[in-house]
Write a protein that holds these residues in place. Structure first.
Motif, PDB file in Angstrom:
ATOM      1  N   SER A  11      12.560  32.059 -59.402  1.00 22.92           N
ATOM      2  CA  SER A  11      10.917  31.576 -59.532  1.00 22.92           C
ATOM      3  C   SER A  11      10.344  32.813 -59.382  1.00 22.92           C
ATOM      4  CB  SER A  11      10.423  30.873 -58.059  1.00 22.92           C
ATOM      5  OG  SER A  11      10.928  30.433 -58.034  1.00 22.92           O
ATOM      6  N   ARG A  15       8.784  34.784 -62.752  1.00 22.83           N
ATOM      7  CA  ARG A  15       7.644  34.966 -62.893  1.00 22.83           C
ATOM      8  C   ARG A  15       6.723  36.415 -63.172  1.00 22.83           C
ATOM      9  NH1 ARG A  15       4.139  38.351 -59.528  1.00 22.83           N
ATOM     10  NH2 ARG A  15       6.045  38.499 -57.908  1.00 22.83           N
ATOM     11  N   HIS A  18       6.976  36.231 -67.157  1.00 23.33           N
ATOM     12  CA  HIS A  18       6.114  35.974 -67.315  1.00 23.33           C
ATOM     13  C   HIS A  18       5.408  36.893 -67.430  1.00 23.33           C
ATOM     14  CE1 HIS A  18       2.189  33.446 -67.104  1.00 23.33           C
ATOM     15  NE2 HIS A  18       2.605  33.161 -68.199  1.00 23.33           N
ATOM     16  N   ASN A  26      -2.433  31.013 -65.414  1.00 28.03           N
ATOM     17  CA  ASN A  26      -1.425  30.868 -63.926  1.00 28.03           C
ATOM     18  C   ASN A  26      -1.298  29.793 -64.578  1.00 28.03           C
ATOM     19  OD1 ASN A  26      -3.821  30.097 -63.885  1.00 28.03           O
ATOM     20  ND2 ASN A  26      -4.448  30.712 -61.514  1.00 28.03           N
ATOM     21  N   HIS A  28       1.004  26.412 -65.160  1.00 20.77           N
ATOM     22  CA  HIS A  28       2.557  26.495 -65.126  1.00 20.77           C
ATOM     23  C   HIS A  28       2.640  24.529 -64.944  1.00 20.77           C
ATOM     24  CE1 HIS A  28       6.699  26.613 -62.273  1.00 20.77           C
ATOM     25  NE2 HIS A  28       6.501  27.134 -63.525  1.00 20.77           N
ATOM     26  N   ASP A  30       6.314  22.512 -64.764  1.00 17.24           N
ATOM     27  CA  ASP A  30       7.708  22.504 -64.026  1.00 17.24           C
ATOM     28  C   ASP A  30       8.813  21.757 -64.972  1.00 17.24           C
ATOM     29  OD1 ASP A  30      10.076  23.540 -63.903  1.00 17.24           O
ATOM     30  OD2 ASP A  30      10.059  23.083 -61.967  1.00 17.24           O
ATOM     31  N   PHE A  42       5.803  29.205 -57.352  1.00 12.35           N
ATOM     32  CA  PHE A  42       4.793  29.775 -58.050  1.00 12.35           C
ATOM     33  C   PHE A  42       2.998  29.198 -57.233  1.00 12.35           C
ATOM     34  CE2 PHE A  42       8.248  29.438 -61.107  1.00 12.35           C
ATOM     35  CZ  PHE A  42       7.914  30.243 -62.005  1.00 12.35           C
ATOM     36  N   TYR A  47      -0.203  30.587 -58.769  1.00  8.60           N
ATOM     37  CA  TYR A  47      -0.145  29.750 -60.455  1.00  8.60           C
ATOM     38  C   TYR A  47      -0.951  28.592 -59.476  1.00  8.60           C
ATOM     39  CZ  TYR A  47       2.562  33.192 -62.871  1.00  8.60           C
ATOM     40  OH  TYR A  47       3.355  33.847 -63.233  1.00  8.60           O
ATOM     41  N   SER A  49       0.111  24.911 -60.069  1.00  5.42           N
ATOM     42  CA  SER A  49       1.422  24.567 -60.772  1.00  5.42           C
ATOM     43  C   SER A  49       1.305  22.761 -60.785  1.00  5.42           C
ATOM     44  CB  SER A  49       2.307  25.123 -60.217  1.00  5.42           C
ATOM     45  OG  SER A  49       3.811  24.984 -60.536  1.00  5.42           O
ATOM     46  N   GLN A  85      -0.835  25.067 -71.154  1.00  4.53           N
ATOM     47  CA  GLN A  85       0.122  25.113 -69.977  1.00  4.53           C
ATOM     48  C   GLN A  85      -0.236  27.333 -70.454  1.00  4.53           C
ATOM     49  OE1 GLN A  85       0.610  24.473 -66.590  1.00  4.53           O
ATOM     50  NE2 GLN A  85      -1.230  22.586 -68.255  1.00  4.53           N
ATOM     51  N   LEU A  87       2.250  28.838 -69.010  1.00  4.04           N
ATOM     52  CA  LEU A  87       3.855  29.112 -68.940  1.00  4.04           C
ATOM     53  C   LEU A  87       4.523  28.160 -68.473  1.00  4.04           C
ATOM     54  CD1 LEU A  87       6.264  30.910 -68.392  1.00  4.04           C
ATOM     55  CD2 LEU A  87       5.723  30.360 -65.630  1.00  4.04           C
ATOM     56  N   THR A  89       8.510  26.214 -67.159  1.00  5.67           N
ATOM     57  CA  THR A  89       9.647  26.872 -66.543  1.00  5.67           C
ATOM     58  C   THR A  89      10.240  25.197 -67.652  1.00  5.67           C
ATOM     59  OG1 THR A  89       9.124  25.962 -64.321  1.00  5.67           O
ATOM     60  CG2 THR A  89       8.764  28.451 -65.785  1.00  5.67           C
TER      61      THR A  89
END
Length: 231
Positions: A11, A15, A18, A26, A28, A30, A42, A47, A49, A85, A87, A89
């Motif tokens: 992670s 990060r 990013h 921020n 995020h 997944d 995160f 984040y 998240s 979003q 980010l 992942t």
């Protein structure tokens, strides 16, 4: 099975990527988040998240680990988000769970649509032409008076876009020995082809599969981290 995975290091590496390539946001998401260990890290790093997975029991555990996060049962080849979003992942080679090139292309297009301007998509992948079929990662641990042995490895016939992840589990204690085997269908793709699939949507930078250091991909190793900035 995941006892030896360093979720924190994974992670933190993404990060940092990013921070280098991202848009400063921020938000995020997944993909294939499982029980949420990456989401937890995160969130702890500031984040907003959330996660998605196709396995509801895993999502139930993820919600216990991350009660402040939103989780949804969706297929990463066909998902929607309420807000763009910054980010996205996909850890643990889970991008390969898109079973076939058509689904992989659909996943990439969906990720692009879900990202804000300048958003980043990070994932790790394996080059199909460098898979060694009899090479298995293996480790052991003790849990509740039993000895567990886990092993996993890729299997690829050498042509086409289908490969498998083979998982073996053995449990031994004073009373008995048990074993399980499973095989998951996965998409097989070369790095060259993967770059071609990503090119219409992203500026792509490849890195060595090393979560302790940020190093450019050497062009030879069969595992890599992809950092993809939306265009």
């Amino acid at each position: 099975m995941c006892a030896e995975i360093d979720y924190s290091a994974q992670s933190e590496c993404i990060r940092r990527l990013h921070q280098i390539f991202g848009n400063g946001g921020n938000a995020h998401l997944d993909l294939a988040c499982g029980t949420g260990p990456h989401v937890r890290h995160f969130i702890d790093n500031g984040y907003q998240s959330q996660g998605l997975d196709i396995n509801q029991p895993m999502l139930n555990i993820a919600k216990l680990h991350c009660p402040e996060a939103e989780f949804s049962r969706q297929d990463m080849a066909n998902f929607t988000v309420e807000q763009p979003q910054d980010l996205i992942t996909c850890f643990l080679y889970s991008i390969h769970y898109n079973d076939g090139i058509a689904k992989l292309k659909q996943c990439i297009a969906n990720v692009h649509s879900a990202l804000a301007d300048g958003g980043v998509f990070c994932f790790n992948a394996v080059e199909k032409q460098m898979i060694i079929n009899d090479s298995f990662a293996k480790f052991q641990l003790e849990h509740e008076d039993s000895q567990f042995t886990f092993s996993s490895g890729w299997d690829y016939c050498g042509e086409g876009d289908k490969q498998s992840l083979i998982v073996n589990i053995e449990k031994t204690n004073q009373d008995q020995s048990l074993s399980w085997q499973d095989e998951h269908p996965m998409v097989a793709v070369s790095f060259e082809h993967l770059q071609q699939l990503l090119a219409p949507y992203f500026n792509v930078t490849m890195f060595e599969h090393d979560y302790e250091k940020i190093l450019p991909w050497n062009g030879k190793s069969g595992n890599a981290i992809f950092s993809c900035v939306k265009i």
